[in-house]
Design a protein around this motif. Structure first.
Motif, short mmCIF file in Angstrom:
data_model
loop_
_atom_site.label_atom_id
_atom_site.label_comp_id
_atom_site.label_asym_id
_atom_site.label_seq_id
_atom_site.Cartn_x
_atom_site.Cartn_y
_atom_site.Cartn_z
N SER A 71 -0.52 4.24 7.05
CA SER A 71 0.43 5.28 6.72
C SER A 71 0.79 5.12 5.24
O SER A 71 0.81 4.03 4.70
N GLU A 74 10.32 5.91 2.26
CA GLU A 74 11.18 4.76 2.59
C GLU A 74 10.85 4.22 3.98
O GLU A 74 11.73 3.85 4.74
N GLY A 75 9.57 4.26 4.31
CA GLY A 75 9.13 3.71 5.59
C GLY A 75 9.47 4.58 6.79
O GLY A 75 9.24 4.18 7.94
N ARG A 76 10.01 5.78 6.56
CA ARG A 76 10.36 6.65 7.69
C ARG A 76 9.67 7.99 7.56
O ARG A 76 9.31 8.42 6.47
N THR A 120 4.92 8.86 4.81
CA THR A 120 6.32 8.55 5.08
C THR A 120 7.05 8.38 3.76
O THR A 120 6.44 8.35 2.69
N ASN A 129 3.27 5.25 2.50
CA ASN A 129 4.71 5.25 2.22
C ASN A 129 4.89 5.74 0.78
O ASN A 129 4.59 5.02 -0.17
#
Ligand SMILES: [Zn+2]
Ligand SMILES: [Zn+2]
Length: 775
Positions: free
Chosen positions: A612, A573-575, A571, A614
């Motif tokens: 995940s 920026e956390g997205r 990901t 980041n």
């Protein structure tokens, strides 16, 4: 210090040189079968031919490649190759956008992605890699279709599909806009019923369930992968009771809440239950059922407020004489599969909603003291282990009840009304009906000049494809114009890498008889994204089917993968990275700037596979600095050693004449260094065996710190690193290079050679755990 050009770390030059050498000696060609060697098939995921390698791919293949290189370094025979999953909607949409035939689109995408993967230095055996859209490969799908059809594991049914009247085409769910309109023309979309081909997985679902325990016991299935198999199964434990209708017919009814069966207020039947037509024979009721069927099956239980529920008007009697109305609703499926269940409002939130909607009187559950608390949202999440333990006892207490299990996993459709897919090897003849194409006539070729536009089905409009002769009577016949969903191709995508390239064109019966398959299968490890659970589940089903049918009879456990590692995504920026959010990190840019070794090391260093990743640049900067230091330090020490040797050649005679001896009081430090190396290699080896690359990389970095520390301590005692201590340092640096081999293979091999070692097959060898302490 020497100013030789070698001393500055220039990843571009190092990587170009190593890749050219690997290519020249065909370094990653799968070794021939050898009885005395362990055969390790590491299965990477099969990428869609989307056009670009993204950071998720880099992560996935960096893990798999590090493991492949580690196993090669230890002397195992490794198979590491993949296939592009080249059929399907994404490619078709890409081709529509580009205004070109899908065959050209995927060829272009695959060529570009292959170049990206090569630049990253992944050690795939390219000779064994393939495209699923190549006729020599998609005949596998056609062959599998015929084999499964013969075995009764493929059948014809009807199903609902989204249809756009304007575009005269069926739509995939991702082509239906949130408001229920068509992605292309924005017109209304309606559900229509079409005949479809189904894969009967239900036959093997219980075995997939039973096997999960063995997979867990193997120790090489990670928790995420195991959990995915349980989730896809959707197992619910409970009891089953044969219930009688007043006319004498019976129905087996299931519940996970055996102890609350007295609270049952109705019986709920899936609209996909095999006996549903019998129970909805009343014309008005049947009409309602048809209406429900055109409303789509797959709905979550959250929609209990609105989803259709049909009262059949029929009742079933409990053993104590209570009459329960029989209702039909798709609400059963998402919880228990296509079955019949007791509606117990006191225990199940969905049942409670149904009871209120139909105005049933609810029992007063307040203060009944059974401790059940809130009704559960979803029966399948009620602690199944607990239910399993208690259901035997409960079944014994209820006359006629027996323990039972239900699964949410069920048969699914495999046909699509699209033109970019494997043609289904079926023809329709007016005389003979539905006729399978004989296996020796495969492949049924997909015309390459189709140009989908988003309207109609170009394959069905191509008369030269559609018109054919019946293989049975020789009369005129029409081909099936549906194609197989690319999910069906994925069922076999793990097999062909085991087939030597020169055997690829043989008949499939011959291919399955090759000794190669027995050596390489099951795959020692699948490394794939954590969203691969469904694929793996169905691949496990098909392995069991082909074991029983014969071609994979040697896989007695019916498992394609001995071990499995699922990693999370990358990901920013956390997205999730997406063009839309503008947060896509381009691996090509990173590689151009820092080199492939740094990028690969950074994705492994930044997070363990289960987390995940980041993305931010600090990991890449840290790893780039580290590799630069290893490179420059190693070369500086090599140069120092070289100078010492030159001096020694001249000076030894003089020193002997003068009777001098070089002062050396560091033997205990050399011993310490050897111990550090031994302990470090031990830890890194253990990390690698468990595919804990994240931890392995950290331990490699620690080892480098130890080596530098050694030099400082020796210098503090003896003034300068020389003689045996310098030799010991160089040996430790060689070990460091060896442990870097799986992560930063270009730099590692270049250093290995610089230290005076010979090229070593496909991979710098893995260091042993005992070191000689130079005297
Ligand atoms: Zn449309
Ligand atoms: Zn015929």
């Amino acid at each position: 210090m020497s100013d030789s050009p070698n001393t500055r770390y220039e990843p571009g030059a190092v990587e170009t040189a190593r890749q050219a050498a690997w290519r020249a000696k065909d370094a990653f060609k799968t070794p021939p079968l050898a009885e005395e060697q362990a055969h390790i098939y590491i299965k990477p995921s099969a990428p869609f031919t989307s056009g670009n390698i993204h950071m998720g791919h880099v992560r996935s293949y960096s893990i798999g490649d590090a493991y492949a290189r580690f196993r090669r370094a230890r002397g195992d025979a490794v198979l590491f190759a993949f296939g592009f999953d080249a059929f399907g909607l994404p490619a078709e949409l890409g081709a529509i956008a580009g205004g070109e035939p899908p065959s050209e689109w995927v060829a272009r995408c695959a060529a570009h992605m292959t170049a990206q993967l090569r630049r990253l230095g992944f050690s795939f055996d390219w000779e064994r890699s393939f495209m699923s859209s190549d006729p020599m490969m998609y005949r596998w799908s056609q062959w599998l279709f015929l084999v499964l059809l013969d075995a009764g594991l493929i059948y014809r049914g009807t199903s609902n599909v989204d249809w756009c009247d304007n575009c005269q085409t069926t739509l995939a769910s991702m082509q239906v806009e949130p408001g229920g309109t068509c992605w292309r023309c924005h017109g209304p979309v309606r559900l229509i019923q079409l005949p479809q081909w189904y894969l009967r997985i239900s036959e093997y679902v219980p075995e997939n369930d039973r096997r999960v325990e063995d997979l867990a016991a193997s120790g090489i299935w990670d928790d995420v992968a195991l959990a995915s198999q349980e989730i896809v199964l959707g197992r619910v434990d409970g009891i089953e009771l044969d219930m009688r209708a007043p006319d004498g017919s019976t129905l087996s009814v299931f519940t996970p809440h055996a102890d609350a069966i007295d609270d049952a207020r109705f019986v709920l039947m899936s609209a996909r239950h095999p006996d549903v037509d019998e129970w909805t024979a009343d014309e008005a009721v049947h009409e309602q059922l048809e209406h429900v069927r055109s409303g789509g099956w797959e709905r979550s239980s959250r929609e209990a407020e609105t989803i259709p529920v049909i009262a059949t008007g029929l009742v079933l009697r409990t053993p104590d004489g209570t009459e329960l109305p029989v209702l039909v609703s798709p609400l059963v499926d998402a919880r228990f599969g296509p079955t019949v269940v007791f509606g117990i409002p006191s225990r199940d939130r969905t049942d409670e909603v149904i009871a209120r909607r139909l105005g049933y009187e609810l029992p007063d559950t307040a203060g009944d003291g059974d401790g059940a608390g809130e009704p559960s949202d979803n029966g399948s999440h009620a602690s199944t282990a607990h239910a399993a333990a208690s259901s035997d006892g409960a079944a014994a207490m209820i006359p006629g009840a027996r323990p039972a299990v239900r699964y949410r996993a069920f048969d699914f459709t495999i046909s699509r009304q699209r033109s970019w897919g494997t043609p289904i090897p079926i023809v329709y003849c007016d005389e003979c009906g539905t006729v399978p194409v004989p296996r020796e006539q495969l492949p049924v070729l997909l015309p390459l000049d189709i140009r989908p536009t988003g309207t109609g089905n170009p394959l069905a409009e191509l008369e030269e494809f559609v018109q054919t002769t019946c293989p049975s009577c020789g009369g005129p016949a029409r081909r099936e114009t549906d194609t197989l969903d690319c999910h069906f191709d994925a069922l076999w995508l793990w097999v062909p890498a085991c087939v030597p390239a020169n055997a690829r064109e043989q008949r499939l019966e011959e291919i399955f008889a090759l000794a190669d398959l027995r050596h390489w299968l099951p795959s020692e490890r699948l490394v794939a994204g954590s969203d691969s659970g469904n694929f793996v589940f169905d691949q496990r089903i098909i392995t069991k089917a082909l074991r029983d049918i014969g071609p994979l009879a040697f896989l007695t456990e019916g498992e394609p993968f001995a071990g499995c590692l699922f990693h999370e995504m990358v990901t920013a920026e956390g997205r999730k990275m997406s063009k839309h959010l503008g947060n896509v990190v381009d691996p090509d840019e990173l590689v151009a700037r820092y080199g492939a070794d740094t990028v690969r090391l950074a994705v492994l260093y930044a997070a363990s596979p289960q987390k995940s990743l980041n993305w931010n640049d600090s990991a890449v900067l840290r790893c780039h600095r580290f590799l630069g230091q290893v490179w420059e330090y190693s070369h500086a020490k090599l140069a120092q050693s070289q100078r010492e040797r030159e001096r020694a050649a001249v000076g030894a005679a003089l020193a002997a004449e003068a009777g001098e001896e070089v002062r050396d009081t560091s033997e205990h430090l050399r011993l310490k260094l050897a111990q550090w190396c031994e302990a470090g290699v031990g830890r890194i080896t253990q990390d690698m065996e468990g595919l804990e690359m994240h931890s392995a990389v950290r331990n490699v970095m620690r080892l480098f710190d130890r080596i530098k520390d050694f030099e400082k301590r020796v210098a503090a005692r003896d003034g300068e690193l020389a003689g045996a201590s310098l030799d010991a340092l160089l040996e430790a640096l060689t070990v460091l290079a060896q442990t870097l081999g799986p992560f930063a293979p270009h730099l590692a091999e270049e250093l290995w050679l610089a230290f005076g070692n010979d090229e070593h097959g496909a991979q710098t060898p893995w260091p042993g755990v005992s070191f000689q302490v130079p005297a």
